[in-house]
Design a protein around this motif. Structure first.
Motif, PDB file in Angstrom:
ATOM      1  N   GLU A  80     -48.472 -68.119 -51.541  1.00 36.73           N
ATOM      2  CA  GLU A  80     -49.544 -68.187 -52.537  1.00 36.73           C
ATOM      3  C   GLU A  80     -49.984 -66.780 -52.954  1.00 36.73           C
ATOM      4  OE1 GLU A  80     -53.347 -70.593 -53.834  1.00 36.73           O
ATOM      5  OE2 GLU A  80     -51.721 -71.405 -52.635  1.00 36.73           O
ATOM      6  N   LEU A  81     -50.149 -65.917 -51.953  1.00 36.05           N
ATOM      7  CA  LEU A  81     -50.552 -64.548 -52.269  1.00 36.05           C
ATOM      8  C   LEU A  81     -49.482 -63.842 -53.103  1.00 36.05           C
ATOM      9  CD1 LEU A  81     -52.198 -63.396 -48.921  1.00 36.05           C
ATOM     10  CD2 LEU A  81     -53.341 -63.817 -51.112  1.00 36.05           C
ATOM     11  N   LEU A  82     -48.232 -64.052 -52.737  1.00 36.45           N
ATOM     12  CA  LEU A  82     -47.151 -63.446 -53.520  1.00 36.45           C
ATOM     13  C   LEU A  82     -47.104 -64.022 -54.929  1.00 36.45           C
ATOM     14  CD1 LEU A  82     -44.288 -63.201 -50.855  1.00 36.45           C
ATOM     15  CD2 LEU A  82     -45.577 -61.324 -51.895  1.00 36.45           C
ATOM     16  N   LYS A  83     -47.342 -65.331 -55.014  1.00 32.09           N
ATOM     17  CA  LYS A  83     -47.358 -65.962 -56.331  1.00 32.09           C
ATOM     18  C   LYS A  83     -48.484 -65.386 -57.190  1.00 32.09           C
ATOM     19  CE  LYS A  83     -47.755 -70.525 -58.453  1.00 32.09           C
ATOM     20  NZ  LYS A  83     -47.976 -71.956 -58.191  1.00 32.09           N
ATOM     21  N   GLU A  84     -49.669 -65.266 -56.573  1.00 30.33           N
ATOM     22  CA  GLU A  84     -50.797 -64.673 -57.294  1.00 30.33           C
ATOM     23  C   GLU A  84     -50.483 -63.243 -57.711  1.00 30.33           C
ATOM     24  OE1 GLU A  84     -54.583 -64.853 -55.302  1.00 30.33           O
ATOM     25  OE2 GLU A  84     -54.297 -66.967 -54.804  1.00 30.33           O
ATOM     26  N   ALA A  85     -49.899 -62.500 -56.793  1.00 32.15           N
ATOM     27  CA  ALA A  85     -49.581 -61.109 -57.091  1.00 32.15           C
ATOM     28  C   ALA A  85     -48.562 -61.005 -58.244  1.00 32.15           C
ATOM     29  CB  ALA A  85     -49.048 -60.417 -55.843  1.00 32.15           C
ATOM     30  N   ARG A  86     -47.583 -61.913 -58.229  1.00 34.99           N
ATOM     31  CA  ARG A  86     -46.580 -61.899 -59.315  1.00 34.99           C
ATOM     32  C   ARG A  86     -47.222 -62.242 -60.666  1.00 34.99           C
ATOM     33  NH1 ARG A  86     -43.099 -64.854 -55.412  1.00 34.99           N
ATOM     34  NH2 ARG A  86     -41.834 -63.256 -54.428  1.00 34.99           N
ATOM     35  N   GLN A  87     -48.132 -63.236 -60.624  1.00 32.98           N
ATOM     36  CA  GLN A  87     -48.798 -63.608 -61.873  1.00 32.98           C
ATOM     37  C   GLN A  87     -49.623 -62.443 -62.408  1.00 32.98           C
ATOM     38  OE1 GLN A  87     -51.005 -67.105 -60.823  1.00 32.98           O
ATOM     39  NE2 GLN A  87     -49.238 -68.470 -61.038  1.00 32.98           N
ATOM     40  N   ILE A  88     -50.337 -61.803 -61.483  1.00 35.94           N
ATOM     41  CA  ILE A  88     -51.140 -60.638 -61.898  1.00 35.94           C
ATOM     42  C   ILE A  88     -50.222 -59.551 -62.433  1.00 35.94           C
ATOM     43  CG2 ILE A  88     -52.627 -58.798 -61.032  1.00 35.94           C
ATOM     44  CD1 ILE A  88     -53.847 -60.894 -59.127  1.00 35.94           C
ATOM     45  N   LYS A  89     -49.132 -59.365 -61.738  1.00 32.91           N
ATOM     46  CA  LYS A  89     -48.174 -58.333 -62.154  1.00 32.91           C
ATOM     47  C   LYS A  89     -47.645 -58.622 -63.556  1.00 32.91           C
ATOM     48  CE  LYS A  89     -43.552 -56.716 -61.073  1.00 32.91           C
ATOM     49  NZ  LYS A  89     -42.405 -56.930 -60.186  1.00 32.91           N
ATOM     50  N   GLU A  90     -47.234 -59.872 -63.807  1.00 36.66           N
ATOM     51  CA  GLU A  90     -46.683 -60.218 -65.120  1.00 36.66           C
ATOM     52  C   GLU A  90     -47.731 -60.060 -66.222  1.00 36.66           C
ATOM     53  OE1 GLU A  90     -45.111 -64.158 -64.665  1.00 36.66           O
ATOM     54  OE2 GLU A  90     -43.524 -63.477 -63.310  1.00 36.66           O
ATOM     55  N   LYS A  91     -48.961 -60.464 -65.907  1.00 33.27           N
ATOM     56  CA  LYS A  91     -50.031 -60.337 -66.901  1.00 33.27           C
ATOM     57  C   LYS A  91     -50.307 -58.870 -67.218  1.00 33.27           C
ATOM     58  CE  LYS A  91     -54.800 -61.573 -67.780  1.00 33.27           C
ATOM     59  NZ  LYS A  91     -56.032 -62.123 -67.227  1.00 33.27           N
ATOM     60  N   MET A  92     -50.336 -58.055 -66.161  1.00 32.63           N
ATOM     61  CA  MET A  92     -50.627 -56.635 -66.366  1.00 32.63           C
ATOM     62  C   MET A  92     -49.488 -55.944 -67.111  1.00 32.63           C
ATOM     63  SD  MET A  92     -52.417 -55.660 -62.784  1.00 32.63           S
ATOM     64  CE  MET A  92     -53.571 -54.398 -63.274  1.00 32.63           C
ATOM     65  N   ILE A  93     -48.271 -56.360 -66.815  1.00 34.37           N
ATOM     66  CA  ILE A  93     -47.130 -55.776 -67.527  1.00 34.37           C
ATOM     67  C   ILE A  93     -47.207 -56.129 -69.005  1.00 34.37           C
ATOM     68  CG2 ILE A  93     -44.612 -55.930 -67.811  1.00 34.37           C
ATOM     69  CD1 ILE A  93     -44.388 -56.065 -64.785  1.00 34.37           C
ATOM     70  N   ALA A  94     -47.579 -57.386 -69.254  1.00 30.12           N
ATOM     71  CA  ALA A  94     -47.675 -57.824 -70.651  1.00 30.12           C
ATOM     72  C   ALA A  94     -48.814 -57.102 -71.359  1.00 30.12           C
ATOM     73  CB  ALA A  94     -47.874 -59.333 -70.725  1.00 30.12           C
ATOM     74  N   ASP A  95     -49.914 -56.861 -70.652  1.00 29.55           N
ATOM     75  CA  ASP A  95     -51.097 -56.257 -71.276  1.00 29.55           C
ATOM     76  C   ASP A  95     -51.026 -54.730 -71.343  1.00 29.55           C
ATOM     77  OD1 ASP A  95     -52.116 -58.779 -71.586  1.00 29.55           O
ATOM     78  OD2 ASP A  95     -53.491 -58.662 -69.883  1.00 29.55           O
ATOM     79  N   ALA A  96     -50.427 -54.140 -70.363  1.00 28.21           N
ATOM     80  CA  ALA A  96     -50.461 -52.670 -70.333  1.00 28.21           C
ATOM     81  C   ALA A  96     -49.062 -52.128 -70.085  1.00 28.21           C
ATOM     82  CB  ALA A  96     -51.415 -52.226 -69.241  1.00 28.21           C
ATOM     83  N   SER A  97     -48.977 -50.840 -70.029  1.00 29.12           N
ATOM     84  CA  SER A  97     -47.664 -50.207 -69.856  1.00 29.12           C
ATOM     85  C   SER A  97     -47.457 -49.813 -68.394  1.00 29.12           C
ATOM     86  CB  SER A  97     -47.574 -49.010 -70.780  1.00 29.12           C
ATOM     87  OG  SER A  97     -48.577 -48.063 -70.431  1.00 29.12           O
ATOM     88  N   GLY A  98     -46.989 -48.623 -68.128  1.00 29.14           N
ATOM     89  CA  GLY A  98     -46.626 -48.131 -66.790  1.00 29.14           C
ATOM     90  C   GLY A  98     -47.762 -48.147 -65.786  1.00 29.14           C
ATOM     91  N   GLU A  99     -48.976 -47.841 -66.219  1.00 31.11           N
ATOM     92  CA  GLU A  99     -50.109 -47.818 -65.287  1.00 31.11           C
ATOM     93  C   GLU A  99     -50.374 -49.217 -64.740  1.00 31.11           C
ATOM     94  OE1 GLU A  99     -54.864 -46.955 -65.369  1.00 31.11           O
ATOM     95  OE2 GLU A  99     -53.603 -45.813 -66.738  1.00 31.11           O
ATOM     96  N   ALA A 100     -50.268 -50.221 -65.574  1.00 29.90           N
ATOM     97  CA  ALA A 100     -50.472 -51.600 -65.143  1.00 29.90           C
ATOM     98  C   ALA A 100     -49.393 -52.004 -64.142  1.00 29.90           C
ATOM     99  CB  ALA A 100     -50.467 -52.534 -66.331  1.00 29.90           C
ATOM    100  N   GLU A 101     -48.186 -51.549 -64.375  1.00 25.66           N
ATOM    101  CA  GLU A 101     -47.087 -51.865 -63.462  1.00 25.66           C
ATOM    102  C   GLU A 101     -47.321 -51.246 -62.084  1.00 25.66           C
ATOM    103  OE1 GLU A 101     -43.220 -51.413 -65.199  1.00 25.66           O
ATOM    104  OE2 GLU A 101     -42.343 -50.993 -63.243  1.00 25.66           O
ATOM    105  N   GLU A 102     -47.830 -50.014 -62.040  1.00 22.10           N
ATOM    106  CA  GLU A 102     -48.130 -49.361 -60.759  1.00 22.10           C
ATOM    107  C   GLU A 102     -49.217 -50.099 -59.995  1.00 22.10           C
ATOM    108  OE1 GLU A 102     -49.041 -45.264 -61.337  1.00 22.10           O
ATOM    109  OE2 GLU A 102     -47.154 -44.857 -62.371  1.00 22.10           O
ATOM    110  N   LYS A 103     -50.251 -50.561 -60.685  1.00 27.46           N
ATOM    111  CA  LYS A 103     -51.328 -51.294 -60.028  1.00 27.46           C
ATOM    112  C   LYS A 103     -50.831 -52.625 -59.436  1.00 27.46           C
ATOM    113  CE  LYS A 103     -55.202 -49.463 -62.709  1.00 27.46           C
ATOM    114  NZ  LYS A 103     -56.286 -49.810 -63.643  1.00 27.46           N
TER     115      LYS A 103
END
Length: 166
Positions: A80-103
């Motif tokens: 679940e935590l990994l799933k949440e993290a992946r969702q957050i990751k995908e959203k941040m990648i879609a919304d922002a560039s490299g900085e979002a990917e690092e976060k």
């Protein structure tokens, strides 16, 4: 046969019968009863030991079931935590560039570390419970099996030498 009947002495027969009866009574009081009592005690001790072993087996089975349940819950939580993290990751990648990917990567690493530490804590707790139960069972068995303190201490020292902690 006639000679036996003719030479039969009632006094000797009476005394031999009396001695036999006294001997049987003495054996009954001082030999058979203690032997039967000790056999009953031994039987009860074996029965108690078997009951204790059965209880220990059931407790170990319950601990193993709890261990599997905790592992499953930890896996589900991790997933679940990994799933949440992946969702957050995908959203941040879609919304922002490299900085979002690092976060997002930092969050995933934190989640994995959290899962790892929680899993280690759960495993440590289970090991402690199993060790405690094993010590209690061993203590009960050793109390029944060892007569003197010297044998007990020697056994404890040998066991401590064999124990390897993780």
């Amino acid at each position: 046969m006639e000679k036996l009947v003719n030479d039969f002495a009632y006094g000797l027969f009476f005394w031999q019968a009396l001695i036999l009866i006294v001997l049987i009574l003495l054996l009954r009081k001082y030999a058979w009863r203690p032997v039967l009592n000790s056999l009953d005690k031994r039987e009860q001790g074996i029965k108690d030991a078997l009951d204790s072993a059965e209880k220990a087996r059931l407790e170990m089975k319950n601990l193993q079931a709890n261990n599997e349940k905790m592992k499953k819950e930890a896996r589900e939580e991790r997933d679940e935590l990994l799933k949440e993290a992946r969702q957050i990751k995908e959203k941040m990648i879609a919304d922002a560039s490299g900085e979002a990917e690092e976060k997002a990567n930092a969050m995933i690493l934190k989640a994995q570390e959290s899962i790892r530490t929680e899993k280690q804590a759960a495993l440590s707790e289970i090991k402690a419970q199993v060790a405690s139960l094993s010590i209690e069972i061993a203590e009960k068995v050793v109390k029944k099996e060892l007569d003197n303190k010297e044998d007990q201490m020697r056994l404890v020292d040998n066991m401590l030498d064999d124990v390897k902690l993780n």
